[in-house]
Design a protein around this motif. Structure first.
Motif, mmCIF file in Angstrom:
data_model
loop_
_atom_site.group_PDB
_atom_site.id
_atom_site.type_symbol
_atom_site.label_atom_id
_atom_site.label_comp_id
_atom_site.label_asym_id
_atom_site.label_seq_id
_atom_site.Cartn_x
_atom_site.Cartn_y
_atom_site.Cartn_z
ATOM 1 N N ASP A 1 0.819 -1.211 0.000
ATOM 2 C CA ASP A 1 0.000 0.000 0.000
ATOM 3 C C ASP A 1 0.856 1.265 0.000
ATOM 4 O O ASP A 1 2.039 1.245 0.326
ATOM 5 C CB ASP A 1 -0.924 0.004 1.221
ATOM 6 N N THR B 1 2.959 2.961 5.976
ATOM 7 C CA THR B 1 2.241 1.916 5.253
ATOM 8 C C THR B 1 1.856 0.799 6.216
ATOM 9 O O THR B 1 2.528 0.580 7.230
ATOM 10 C CB THR B 1 3.099 1.323 4.123
ATOM 11 N N PRO C 1 -2.311 -0.618 -5.955
ATOM 12 C CA PRO C 1 -2.610 -0.831 -4.530
ATOM 13 C C PRO C 1 -4.078 -0.598 -4.164
ATOM 14 O O PRO C 1 -4.502 -0.982 -3.070
ATOM 15 C CB PRO C 1 -1.716 0.203 -3.824
ATOM 16 N N TRP D 1 -3.451 -6.126 -7.173
ATOM 17 C CA TRP D 1 -2.455 -5.833 -6.141
ATOM 18 C C TRP D 1 -1.060 -6.330 -6.528
ATOM 19 O O TRP D 1 -0.066 -5.701 -6.194
ATOM 20 C CB TRP D 1 -2.868 -6.494 -4.832
#
Length: 288
Positions: free
Chosen positions: A109, A117, A215, A221
């Motif tokens: 992320d 993060t 993200p 992802w």
């Protein structure tokens, strides 16, 4: 999925492959130290490079699959295999499991409002202006930045038995390498920088598993690499977008899962690269 008749294995008879390779990897590490003085430098240097690559390989295949779908049904046997991996790779497998699970909570992320993060391994953690960090800084500095203490402290509060096992793994690993150093300290000293290189190669692998991913979109992802040879040797680690989308899926099923969702992936713009993740720096990555 129903358990196989062979009750020692929790998921699939195919798991005999990573288990056997884990034992072989341990044997290779011991042999490399014991055979050190019998090897010429012409043989030793290539073998030391193989040792470095083998660390990244084991972390991202054998160890990785053990984290998500532990190979054995008896808990004590998984503990034993975790200990074997810890000694072979050179760090606690049980602690790494929590670090890796935190990685899946954040999925590489971007920093939040607090500048941090969720994922301690995020390629955005030290990037600027919402961009990923430079790949070479991430590759060679991540080892020195790792701070497992907060994750260990949380484990100690929530799962003290696991925290105690972390200490066992670290203690046995330290004792093992001290024993090897007593046998041949020169061999251990020569191999030490290659051990660090192996950790760096694992970071390089992790960087390109997410560079170009989204993200903000669960299906995107991760970044996949569909090279057949890479996935044969790395036990389907190349199906990384699929893995992050369904992290508990067994490693033998991700290829079929990719076929099932390929249309959705195209619509979502899921990125894939034509080479193994560890060679991602060879690819000309498009800047959107």
């Amino acid at each position: 999925m129903a358990r196989p008749a062979y009750r020692l294995l929790a998921h699939s008879l195919w798991d005999l492959i990573p288990v056997a390779l884990g034992l072989a990897h341990f044997a290779f590490v011991v042999w490399l130290v014991l055979a050190f003085h019998a090897l010429s430098w012409w043989a030793l240097l290539p073998l030391a490079l193989v040792y470095a690559v083998s660390l990244s390989w084991s972390i991202n295949s054998i160890s990785h699959n053990q984290i998500h779908n532990a190979y054995f049904t008896p808990a004590w046997l998984n503990r034993a295999f975790d200990l074997l991996l810890s000694v072979t790779i050179g760090f606690s497998q049980t602690l790494y499991r929590d670090i890796h699970n935190r990685h899946h909570r954040g999925n590489s992320d971007r920093p939040g409002a607090d500048g941090k993060t969720i994922d301690p391994l995020s390629i955005y953690q030290r990037g600027k202006d919402g961009q990923p960090e430079n790949p070479w800084a991430y590759t060679f500095l991540s080892f020195f930045r790792d701070d497992p203490k907060p994750i260990y402290d949380e484990m100690q509060r929530k799962r003290p038995a696991d925290a105690r096992w972390v200490k066992v793994e670290i203690g046995v690993t330290v004792a093992f390498y001290l024993g090897l150093a007593i046998c041949d300290w020169r061999a251990v000293l020569v191999l030490l920088p290659f051990w660090y290189l192996g950790q760096a190669l694992s970071s390089l692998n992790g960087y390109y598993e997410h560079f170009g991913g989204n993200p903000d979109s669960p299906i995107a992802w991760g970044v996949s690499a569909y090279s057949p040879l890479y996935n044969l040797l790395w036990m389907n680690n190349g199906y990384h977008a699929e893995h992050h989308y369904r992290p508990k899926m067994h490693w033998t099923r991700v290829k079929a899962f990719h076929r099932d969702i390929a249309g959705q992936q195209r619509e979502a713009g899921v990125k894939d690269i034509p080479v193994a993740h560890g060679l991602g720096f060879l690819v000309a990555h498009r800047k959107d």
